[in-house]
Design an enzyme around this catalytic site. Structure first.
Site, short mmCIF file in Angstrom:
data_model
loop_
_atom_site.label_atom_id
_atom_site.label_comp_id
_atom_site.label_asym_id
_atom_site.label_seq_id
_atom_site.Cartn_x
_atom_site.Cartn_y
_atom_site.Cartn_z
N CYS A 293 47.00 50.09 -11.92
CA CYS A 293 47.53 50.43 -10.59
C CYS A 293 48.96 49.94 -10.52
CB CYS A 293 46.69 49.79 -9.49
SG CYS A 293 47.37 50.06 -7.83
N GLN B 91 47.67 38.66 3.90
CA GLN B 91 48.50 39.81 3.56
C GLN B 91 48.29 40.11 2.07
OE1 GLN B 91 50.05 41.57 5.91
NE2 GLN B 91 49.28 40.06 7.37
N GLU C 140 41.74 31.61 17.61
CA GLU C 140 41.11 32.34 16.50
C GLU C 140 39.59 32.25 16.67
OE1 GLU C 140 39.97 34.46 13.58
OE2 GLU C 140 42.15 34.25 13.79
N ASN D 235 48.63 39.00 16.27
CA ASN D 235 48.34 39.77 15.06
C ASN D 235 46.85 40.12 15.09
OD1 ASN D 235 48.45 40.97 12.53
ND2 ASN D 235 48.24 39.04 11.44
N CYS E 178 48.81 46.31 11.38
CA CYS E 178 48.79 47.31 10.31
C CYS E 178 48.02 48.55 10.78
CB CYS E 178 48.16 46.74 9.04
SG CYS E 178 46.43 46.27 9.23
#
Length: 319
Positions: free
Chosen positions: A30, A143, A193, A244, A274
């Protein structure tokens, strides 16, 4: 360049699902992978599995350490533990986690037992030009790229630094990837969180900060809860919001903000996502709360796909 790879095993094929057919395309290489991760994938593909289906994550940490998370059905995990040789071979090459609960296989001398998850340095954040190790599991959300993450951290740190002495509330702190860049520029930060394992990683990261950064621990408060459903914090106590969220967006997290008068709302709001579809819905709500989009970044962490990371800085219009 990716330092984390998520893919599937199906009938001897290791790869990703075809764009138009429900079948796995076998991928030997990849072009998105870092050289270290491609080397790890090449070695990993030599394994002959005794079952036909499962999900796998390969990871290379900041110091080059290798990790693998095997997310298989319980019956297949038992087969793997009983077979022994595959796990023994894997553990000679990498740190191994198994199942949704991220258990660690341990050889007792006669058999394999699964023990509780362990925290290790699998990712890295940035406080200006200083890298900071993040403790988590191989299976933790991070990430995909260490290099791209530096860009994201620099943007967050710069935006918050432009609002001196800010009190920040963060939604979706995870293991602290954005928390620490924000904390470096903020007066104080409240991290919210829901995931317990992520917060354990954040706590260990804070405990292991270098001596010159230990004072930052006095500036942070951590709260656990499902903040998409209910937030007990009063937004008027804060100068800025850092969010986020997961793909579903902010949901009820914004309710307390909407209930305040315009002058009580935090002066700025930083949103990272995202998944632009849910982000657009949230931005529409924020616009109704008196915020306007001032700066916008797109970080293409997923080349050759329709996905990308979006960062937006919104400011409350002055009344």
């Amino acid at each position: 360049m990716r330092d984390r790879l998520d893919f599937s095993l199906e009938d001897g094929r290791l790869g990703l699902y075809h764009k138009s057919r429900r079948e796995i395309v076998d991928l030997q290489t990849c072009a998105q992978l870092s050289p270290e991760l491609q080397e790890w994938l090449t070695e990993f593909r030599k394994i002959q599995w005794p079952f036909t289906k499962g999900s796998i994550r390969l990871r290379v940490g900041p110091q080059g350490q290798r990790g693998v998370w095997l997310d298989f059905a319980n019956v297949d995990i038992k087969t793997l533990l009983d077979e022994k040789s595959i796990l023994q071979s894997l553990q000679e090459k990498a740190f191994v986690e198994i199942g949704q609960r991220r258990k660690v296989p341990v050889w007792t001398g006669n058999e394999y037992k699964l023990r509780d998850p362990e925290l290790h340095v699998w990712f890295q954040t940035w406080m200006k030009d200083r890298p900071v190790d993040l403790y988590c599991q191989v299976a933790s959300f991070t990430q995909p790229s260490l290099k791209a993450n530096k860009i994201i951290c620099d943007v967050i740190n710069g935006w918050i630094g432009s609002f001196p002495q800010s009190r920040i509330i963060e939604f979706g702190s995870g293991i602290g990837n954005l928390t620490l860049p924000a904390l470096a520029a903020a007066e104080s930060l409240t991290a919210c969180e829901i995931d317990e394992l992520s917060l354990e990683g954040l706590q260990k990261t804070l405990e292991n900060l270098p001596p010159s950064l230990q004072s930052l621990r006095e500036k942070i408060q951590i709260h656990r809860g499902d903040f998409q459903k209910k937030l007990t914090k009063d937004f008027s106590q804060f100068d800025g919001v850092l969010a986020n969220p997961p793909r579903s967006g902010l949901m009820n997290f914004l309710n307390p903000l909407e209930e305040l008068s315009e002058g009580q709302r935090p002066p700025f709001f930083i949103y990272m996502s995202c998944f632009p579809e849910s982000m657009v819905k949230d931005l529409e709500r924020l616009q109704k709360c008196g915020y306007s989009l001032e700066e916008f970044y797109i970080v293409d962490q997923f080349p050759q796909t329709a996905h990308f990371e979006v960062l937006g800085l919104l400011q409350r219009k002055k009344t």
